[in-house]
Write an enzyme that holds these catalytic residues in place. Structure first.
Site, short mmCIF file in Angstrom:
data_model
loop_
_atom_site.label_atom_id
_atom_site.label_comp_id
_atom_site.label_asym_id
_atom_site.label_seq_id
_atom_site.Cartn_x
_atom_site.Cartn_y
_atom_site.Cartn_z
N LYS A 104 14.04 -18.73 -0.43
CA LYS A 104 13.73 -17.46 0.22
C LYS A 104 14.66 -16.39 -0.33
O LYS A 104 15.87 -16.47 -0.14
CB LYS A 104 13.90 -17.60 1.73
CG LYS A 104 13.53 -16.36 2.54
CD LYS A 104 13.72 -16.65 4.03
CE LYS A 104 13.44 -15.44 4.88
NZ LYS A 104 13.67 -15.73 6.32
N ASP A 158 13.45 13.34 -0.46
CA ASP A 158 13.73 12.64 -1.72
C ASP A 158 14.73 13.47 -2.54
O ASP A 158 14.38 14.08 -3.55
CB ASP A 158 12.41 12.43 -2.48
CG ASP A 158 12.61 11.74 -3.82
OD1 ASP A 158 13.64 11.04 -3.99
OD2 ASP A 158 11.75 11.91 -4.70
N LEU A 162 5.40 -18.58 -2.94
CA LEU A 162 4.80 -19.33 -1.83
C LEU A 162 4.39 -18.42 -0.68
O LEU A 162 3.48 -18.74 0.08
CB LEU A 162 5.77 -20.39 -1.31
CG LEU A 162 6.19 -21.48 -2.30
CD1 LEU A 162 7.25 -22.38 -1.67
CD2 LEU A 162 4.99 -22.31 -2.73
N GLU A 177 18.41 8.29 2.31
CA GLU A 177 17.71 9.57 2.25
C GLU A 177 16.91 9.82 3.53
O GLU A 177 16.87 10.94 4.04
CB GLU A 177 16.79 9.62 1.03
CG GLU A 177 17.55 9.77 -0.29
CD GLU A 177 16.64 9.69 -1.50
OE1 GLU A 177 16.95 10.33 -2.51
OE2 GLU A 177 15.61 8.98 -1.43
N THR A 236 10.80 8.17 -4.71
CA THR A 236 10.84 7.26 -3.57
C THR A 236 11.95 7.69 -2.61
O THR A 236 12.91 8.34 -3.01
CB THR A 236 11.11 5.80 -4.00
OG1 THR A 236 12.37 5.75 -4.68
CG2 THR A 236 10.01 5.28 -4.91
N ARG A 240 5.15 -14.12 1.15
CA ARG A 240 5.83 -12.82 1.11
C ARG A 240 5.89 -12.27 2.53
O ARG A 240 4.88 -12.19 3.21
CB ARG A 240 5.07 -11.87 0.19
CG ARG A 240 5.73 -10.50 -0.01
CD ARG A 240 4.93 -9.68 -1.00
NE ARG A 240 5.03 -10.22 -2.34
CZ ARG A 240 5.90 -9.81 -3.25
NH1 ARG A 240 6.76 -8.84 -2.95
NH2 ARG A 240 5.92 -10.34 -4.45
N ASP A 252 13.23 -16.27 19.07
CA ASP A 252 12.00 -15.77 18.43
C ASP A 252 11.03 -16.90 18.14
O ASP A 252 10.48 -17.00 17.04
CB ASP A 252 12.34 -15.01 17.15
CG ASP A 252 11.16 -14.19 16.62
OD1 ASP A 252 10.28 -13.81 17.43
OD2 ASP A 252 11.10 -13.94 15.40
N ASN A 254 9.41 -3.20 -0.83
CA ASN A 254 10.37 -3.14 -1.94
C ASN A 254 11.67 -2.41 -1.58
O ASN A 254 12.52 -2.18 -2.43
CB ASN A 254 9.73 -2.49 -3.17
CG ASN A 254 9.44 -1.00 -2.97
OD1 ASN A 254 9.61 -0.47 -1.87
ND2 ASN A 254 9.00 -0.34 -4.02
N ASP A 302 -16.62 -0.67 -2.37
CA ASP A 302 -17.99 -0.98 -2.80
C ASP A 302 -18.20 -0.46 -4.22
O ASP A 302 -18.88 0.55 -4.45
CB ASP A 302 -18.98 -0.35 -1.81
CG ASP A 302 -20.43 -0.59 -2.20
OD1 ASP A 302 -20.69 -1.55 -2.96
OD2 ASP A 302 -21.29 0.20 -1.76
#
Length: 521
Positions: free
Chosen positions: A102, A387, A79, A398, A393, A81, A197, A427, A459
């Protein structure tokens, strides 16, 4: 490193979301009035725990054994992100009723403060559940990878979307919306909660019905009020933050200020305190000059302007309370608010204000992916040094260790903020391209040559235009695309309204605004 706001206001910035700028607290430890062990699991019978001995104890954020949400609910389409998680449509297996789930990745909950905040959000949602204009909370479930919050499905979409879709718009319509928002504030304050908030993005419509209720859905920064305590941590979202928050001495009155900002936007289409940078916004808030001269204000009733002034009073001790707002002649049910249409330009400005230009963010990522290796040799080596496990990643730990080696003295909250700003796909880790995008000087990323290369990337057929189909394909390639987003981008970028984006329009988009953003180094 960091930005000048940290020096002047002692705060750090969150990545931009939905066209608005947000601030994140320096110290997110907050008080609670509830035992975390009483957090609901969402079930009335003893749940089928999976290996409770293994999964109980300190490792569990909810301080209960792990429980799989999929034992009770069937999760289906995505729904939405956000920065911290993904919301899914889910169906309760025992009843067939539909809810929203959620799912917050535990990779995002790295510090002790993050985990305390998660528990507190659940406690507050439980505490407020069942009240009008507040989303009903169903239960919380935790497994190895995520904390899953199941709540009422608000199928009517975002508040501003409904307003824009209606076309006809009046003071009476604005009063109806504001009344429901202030009712949320009144309930929160009566029940001992400070929201902290309030912004349009945190309100959804309960259904697509014309008379659907507005529901507050996000309590991630809310706290239980401690009488007599002066709050000092800086929270909220830039356009909506009260002046006393920036001065680090505030109480529940800040929620009325934020609701007053929303009312100003409902009546004019833009926020009262506006600037190209966060520092500029905060300076304007502290100065406190409210524009009632520009259009459409001369045609807005004096009663409406009186309420806005009372809600945006600089001195919190003199600011109107939630209960008093609900009794105001303009706002109350059947009150003075006119049904005469407000200038249609208000809706147009409102649409521009809420539209997030996702194409620019994507273009910077494309540039980083295709930039010459020799330009980024030093950054490449820096990435490799940070890394440490050679996974390709960078994790939070790290990044924290890498910054420490460079002599950085950032707090955990500031490191977390940098992590969130760089982690474009959300992620929980920073890949090589995200690292380059976050660390390269922006003027190098946005050189004429690189901007042209990015335009050529979109393009695909070399026609000199980015068409709707090309835009859709590019956005979906990066998991960012839906019809509404594409329409918003075209509305925001396509200056000549021919349904496509030419190179001049693309360049104007890349050069415009450029608010100050946090950089890793």
């Amino acid at each position: 490193m960091g930005n000048c706001l940290a020096k002047k206001y002692g705060l750090v910035m969150k990545p931009q979301q939905n066209g608005e700028r947000s601030v994140e607290i320096e110290n997110r430890r907050r008080s609670t009035h509830q035992d975390p062990s009483k957090i609901s699991t969402g079930t009335n019978q003893p749940p089928p725990w999976r290996n409770p001995a293994k999964h109980s104890g300190a490792a569990a954020i909810l301080e209960k054994p792990y429980e799989d949400v999929k034992l009770f609910y069937t999760l289906s389409k995505e729904l939405g992100r956000g920065q911290f998680g993904v919301t899914y449509l889910c169906t309760e297996k025992s009843t067939g009723k539909r809810f929203a789930c959620k799912s917050i990745s535990k990779k995002k909950l790295v510090t002790k403060g993050d985990k305390e905040d998660m528990r507190r959000e659940i406690q507050i949602m439980q505490h407020l559940s069942g009240q009008p204009n507040i989303v009903e909370f169903k239960g919380a479930y935790e497994d190895e990878k995520a904390v899953n919050l199941v709540m009422e499905l608000c199928a009517g979409g975002e508040l501003f979307d409904r307003i824009l879709a209606k076309g006809h718009y009046s003071e009476r319509a604005a009063a109806s919306v504001c009344r429901q928002i202030v009712n949320v504030v009144n309930i929160c304050h009566f029940m001992g909660v400070m929201h902290r908030d309030l912004k349009p993005e945190n309100f959804l419509l309960s259904s697509k019905d014309e008379k659907a209720l507005i529901k507050a859905t996000d309590f991630g920064l809310s706290v239980f009020i401690e009488e007599g305590r002066v709050y000092k941590d800086i929270v909220g979202s830039a356009y909506y933050v009260a002046p006393e928050v920036l001065k680090r001495r505030y109480g529940k009155e800040i929620d009325i200020w934020s609701a007053g900002i929303i009312l100003y936007i409902l009546l004019s289409g833009v926020p009262p305190f506006w600037a190209e940078t966060e520092k500029g916004i905060f300076d304007a808030i502290l100065e406190g000059e409210i524009d009632f001269e520009s259009q459409p204000w001369p045609s807005i009733s004096n009663s409406a302007k009186d309420l806005v002034r009372r809600m945006l009073t600089q001195d919190p001790k003199r600011r109107i309370s939630a209960a008093e707002v609900l009794k105001h002649p303009w706002l109350r049910e059947g009150g003075e608010a006119s049904d005469k249409p407000i200038d249609s330009a208000v809706l147009s400005r409102m649409k521009q204000f809420r539209a997030m230009n996702k194409l620019k963010k994507l273009a910077l990522k494309v540039i980083a992916e295709n930039i010459d290796t020799e330009e980024i040799q030093g950054l490449k080596a820096m990435f490799a040094n940070i890394d440490t496990d050679n996974s390709g990643t960078i994790t939070y730990e790290e990044l924290k260790e890498g910054l420490a080696k460079l002599g950085s003295r950032l707090t955990e909250a500031e490191v977390k903020q940098l992590m969130d700003a760089a982690d474009v796909d959300g992620n929980g880790s920073i890949d090589y391209i995200e690292f380059i995008t976050a660390t390269m000087h922006r003027h190098r990323l946005e050189s004429n040559e690189n901007v042209y290369k990015a335009f050529q990337h979109f393009d695909k057929d070399g026609s000199g235009y980015i068409t709707t189909d090309e835009l859709e394909a590019a956005l979906k390639e990066y998991g960012m695309g839906d019809d509404a987003t594409i329409k918003e981008i075209l509305s925001d970028v396509d200056a000549d309204n021919d349904g496509r984006i030419n190179y001049d329009e693309f360049c104007a988009m890349m050069r415009s605004g450029n608010p100050q953003q946090p950089r890793l180094f």
